[in-house]
Design a protein around this motif. Sequence first.
Motif, mmCIF file in Angstrom:
data_model
loop_
_atom_site.group_PDB
_atom_site.id
_atom_site.type_symbol
_atom_site.label_atom_id
_atom_site.label_comp_id
_atom_site.label_asym_id
_atom_site.label_seq_id
_atom_site.Cartn_x
_atom_site.Cartn_y
_atom_site.Cartn_z
ATOM 1 N N TRP B 26 0.826 -1.209 0.000
ATOM 2 C CA TRP B 26 0.000 0.000 0.000
ATOM 3 C C TRP B 26 0.859 1.257 0.000
ATOM 4 N N GLY B 27 2.173 1.086 0.168
ATOM 5 C CA GLY B 27 3.069 2.223 0.278
ATOM 6 C C GLY B 27 3.094 3.108 -0.956
ATOM 7 N N GLY B 28 2.800 2.534 -2.123
ATOM 8 C CA GLY B 28 2.801 3.311 -3.359
ATOM 9 C C GLY B 28 1.545 4.158 -3.523
ATOM 10 N N TYR B 29 0.637 4.024 -2.557
ATOM 11 C CA TYR B 29 -0.634 4.743 -2.656
ATOM 12 C C TYR B 29 -0.783 5.715 -1.482
ATOM 13 N N GLN B 62 -9.536 8.259 -17.684
ATOM 14 C CA GLN B 62 -9.638 6.810 -17.586
ATOM 15 C C GLN B 62 -8.896 6.368 -16.325
ATOM 16 N N TRP B 63 -9.593 5.693 -15.446
ATOM 17 C CA TRP B 63 -8.998 5.244 -14.192
ATOM 18 C C TRP B 63 -8.731 3.748 -14.237
ATOM 19 N N LEU B 64 -7.541 3.390 -13.778
ATOM 20 C CA LEU B 64 -7.219 1.969 -13.614
ATOM 21 C C LEU B 64 -7.558 1.576 -12.179
ATOM 22 N N LEU B 65 -8.433 0.600 -12.039
ATOM 23 C CA LEU B 65 -8.755 0.098 -10.705
ATOM 24 C C LEU B 65 -7.967 -1.179 -10.470
ATOM 25 N N THR B 66 -7.002 -1.101 -9.554
ATOM 26 C CA THR B 66 -6.242 -2.289 -9.181
ATOM 27 C C THR B 66 -6.950 -2.932 -8.008
ATOM 28 N N HIS B 96 -3.054 6.359 -6.314
ATOM 29 C CA HIS B 96 -1.611 6.254 -6.513
ATOM 30 C C HIS B 96 -0.937 7.562 -6.103
ATOM 31 N N ARG B 97 0.244 7.435 -5.513
ATOM 32 C CA ARG B 97 0.972 8.618 -5.048
ATOM 33 C C ARG B 97 1.342 9.566 -6.178
ATOM 34 N N ASP B 98 1.572 8.999 -7.363
ATOM 35 C CA ASP B 98 1.925 9.817 -8.518
ATOM 36 C C ASP B 98 0.639 10.434 -9.072
ATOM 37 N N SER B 99 0.507 11.762 -8.934
ATOM 38 C CA SER B 99 -0.761 12.401 -9.299
ATOM 39 C C SER B 99 -1.000 12.397 -10.810
ATOM 40 N N ASN B 100 0.023 12.016 -11.585
ATOM 41 C CA ASN B 100 -0.175 11.897 -13.029
ATOM 42 C C ASN B 100 -0.763 10.545 -13.407
ATOM 43 N N ARG B 101 -0.812 9.645 -12.424
ATOM 44 C CA ARG B 101 -1.358 8.318 -12.698
ATOM 45 C C ARG B 101 -2.757 8.215 -12.129
#
Lengths: 154, 123
Positions: B26-29, B62-66, B96-101
Amino acid sequence: MQASSLGHFMRESGVWTYAIVNLAHVLGIATLFGSILVLDLRLIGIGRRVPLAALSSSIVPVATTGFLIAATTGLGLLATKATEYVGNPFLLIKFPAIALGLVNAAVVTRTDAWRAHQERDLSQAEQRRLAIMGGLSLLCWLTAIVSGRMIAYW
Amino acid sequence: MKKLLLVAAAAVALTTPRIVSAHHGWGGYLDAEFEVSGTVETPVSLAGPHATMTIKGADGHQWLLTLAPPPRTSAAGLKDGMLPAGTKVTAHGHRHRDSNRFEVKTERLTVDGKTYNVYPDRT
């Protein structure tokens, strides 16, 4: 690759498929690296009390088996969603590292020193050459493993 | 030899949690709870390390739902190929922590009043 029958198999044969193939991939890597590490260290000069001839005859088949398991399962993992890995920089480090590791292994087995090591003691110069190739081998496989693991974190 | 093993164990202990949390944990989020609504573009896929789907968000992205790993997602009731394109869904989880993703690690998915809780041990 993704459209291949391997890709279809990976995606459509049950929810545990990826996990099991992934597990086999890890076991293949562990087998390859665990065995080649001992041989490469010996080539470098660590553990000289064990004769190289005894070590190589038991390790080479184990390492080869490990590589074949890792390679076939790896293709399956990649084919699952191959398009997702396009542009992943770690993949571009991993595959050349594997290729170099294989070329290095092929070169080692074709040297006079390697061909003769079952029959006679090697000269200092021959041992040095094998030590360098053993070091290169370790570097290749370590790079492949590190970059391979990092693919998932890109 | 014993010393070498200790050093190796210490090195592993120091580095592992950080590496593990980089993406698949979860650290990447972001820690903050996050919610996005939209319509399904790509139905649930149970292939790969995590189940996934994509939606067209109300915000136009478009959102990717993991989702959870495939066995867990399946156990929560989401089977491969479920939720046809156009279905209205709301995903709750962590961005995701990266606001571009535009990716949400999804804990719960609500479809027409029904909730699929793929991470029931998380709030």
